[in-house]
Design a protein around this motif. Structure first.
Motif, mmCIF file in Angstrom:
data_model
loop_
_atom_site.group_PDB
_atom_site.id
_atom_site.type_symbol
_atom_site.label_atom_id
_atom_site.label_comp_id
_atom_site.label_asym_id
_atom_site.label_seq_id
_atom_site.Cartn_x
_atom_site.Cartn_y
_atom_site.Cartn_z
ATOM 1 N N UNK A 74 0.500 -1.562 0.252
ATOM 2 C CA UNK A 74 0.262 0.093 -0.009
ATOM 3 C C UNK A 74 1.134 1.009 -0.576
ATOM 4 N N UNK A 75 0.197 2.147 0.036
ATOM 5 C CA UNK A 75 0.981 3.555 0.000
ATOM 6 C C UNK A 75 1.613 4.973 1.616
ATOM 7 N N UNK A 76 0.831 3.083 2.488
ATOM 8 C CA UNK A 76 1.549 3.610 3.347
ATOM 9 C C UNK A 76 -0.195 5.143 4.445
ATOM 10 N N UNK A 95 -1.146 -1.956 -7.221
ATOM 11 C CA UNK A 95 -0.421 -3.436 -6.880
ATOM 12 C C UNK A 95 -2.155 -4.343 -7.371
ATOM 13 N N UNK A 96 -1.672 -5.471 -8.342
ATOM 14 C CA UNK A 96 -2.936 -6.203 -8.322
ATOM 15 C C UNK A 96 -2.752 -7.415 -7.624
ATOM 16 N N UNK A 97 -1.169 -7.482 -6.879
ATOM 17 C CA UNK A 97 -1.411 -8.394 -5.929
ATOM 18 C C UNK A 97 -1.710 -8.367 -4.633
ATOM 19 N N UNK A 98 -2.240 -9.440 -3.818
ATOM 20 C CA UNK A 98 -2.438 -9.476 -2.624
ATOM 21 C C UNK A 98 -2.852 -10.501 -1.412
#
Length: 373
Positions: free
Chosen positions: A161-163, A257-260
């Motif tokens: 994520x972006x924080x 991102x597409x990964x999770x």
């Protein structure tokens, strides 16, 4: 009564230290178990414990008063991460069982000292996360145990994520000791992987801090700056004793991102595991001969699906003299993996782990509501 005759009467009296954002969830969960009573709250901020006591019952106390109260059998530690080890140590030293929010500590030696003291005194010590006891991850555990994916070979896990500076009003805590993406979110992923695959043998990591300063964007703090003191992107490779090799990436530096979440790769099929920061689904599976993913049905849980069920399981286990599932040994193993990933990055070599743990017993769902045994 929602409990069983095996449970203590009168109810087990507990205290809660730390009345922050997560405390209401624990209070609501524990209210579902009529063999548990929240007797007292304590907090370092004046007035917070009093507000919680007025809303959820019990009384407000100082920490020292709670530790000295002989009627309180167990205490929940919901303080900030950097204080976990010291507060939990004081609980155990007072002769009471303890359950800590994650992580067990920010330093491996401190965590190991807690596990040693609990073992020497015979006190119970448990630790979040307990999301692996939710219906989603329990269904994933069942699918693996029943051989639906064949032999597990590998896994990928991602938290990117972006924080929290974009949404949290006080994001500094996420960039200091005991935090960063690995120590803040890694426990969910590593605990889930351990519950699914068993303990790990070794870990290798590579860590970096993307920005020396980060700008806060949350309402009321826009423009304030944070200087991270911990890695903000950590990539790890984990070898499990049972054979699988897993990759874990935790990051506050990724804008999209597409990964999770987690995927487990077996000889017969792949299992797409639910978000380990939640208790539900969906759980998806796809085999080599399948045209598409199919959803795996979740069992109907007989216990609340929210934080605090690991504590309830610990208290229940204490009454019937069985191991509890959110164990101190598993929390210490997870802590060693996180510390090992950072150490590996500094030293440039694989870290052989010194701890291990039992794979926690699966939950039985067709039981009387709000029971574990």
């Amino acid at each position: 009564m929602n409990g069983t005759a095996k449970h203590a009467t009168p109810p087990i009296r507990i205290g809660i230290i730390g009345c922050g954002n997560i405390a209401p969830v624990y209070a609501h969960t524990l209210a579902e178990f009529d063999w548990v009573e929240i007797a007292a709250f304590a907090d370092g901020i004046p007035g917070r414990a009093e507000k919680f006591a007025a809303k959820y019952g019990g009384v407000a106390m100082s920490v020292d008063e709670m530790l000295a109260d002989p009627s309180i059998e167990a205490i929940v530690n919901l303080t900030p991460a950097h204080a976990h080890a010291a507060v939990t140590m004081s609980i155990l030293q007072s002769g009471k069982s303890a359950f800590s929010e994650k992580p067990l500590g920010v330093d491996f030696d401190d965590g190991a000292a807690l596990v040693t003291l609990a073992a020497e005194t015979g006190l119970r010590l448990g630790c979040a996360p307990d999301t692996f006891l939710g219906a989603g991850l329990q269904a994933a555990r069942s699918a693996i145990d029943r051989g639906l994916i064949g032999e597990p070979l590998a896994a990928n896990a991602f938290f990117q994520g972006f924080g929290p500076e974009w949404w949290h009003p006080n994001p500094e805590i996420f960039y200091g000791p005991g935090a960063g993406p690995l120590f803040d979110m890694g426990p969910y992923y590593l605990t889930a992987l351990t519950s699914l695959l068993g303990p790990a043998r070794s870990i290798m990591g590579s860590a970096r801090t993307d920005m020396a300063e980060r700008v806060i964007h949350a309402k009321g703090r826009v423009g304030d700056m944070i200087a991270p003191t911990v890695p903000t992107h950590v990539a790890s490779i984990i070898d499990f004793v049972s054979g699988p090799v897993a990759t874990l990436v935790t990051s506050f530096d990724v804008k999209a991102s597409r990964y999770r979440n987690i995927e487990i790769y077996g000889t017969e099929a792949t299992l797409a595991v639910p978000d380990p920061n939640t208790f539900g689904g969906p759980l998806m599976m796809r085999g080599i001969l399948n045209d598409d993913w199919r959803e795996v049905a979740l069992a109907v849980p007989n216990i609340p699906q929210q934080r605090g069920i690991g504590l309830a399981d610990m208290l229940s286990a204490q009454c019937v003299d069985r191991p509890h599932r959110a164990s101190a040994e598993m929390a210490l193993h997870v802590l060693e993996m996180m510390c090992g990933a950072v150490r590996s990055s500094h030293e440039g070599q694989r870290i052989e782990l010194t701890t291990t743990c039992e794979r926690p017993a699966p939950l039985r769902f067709k039981l009387v509501p709000n029971t574990f045994d």
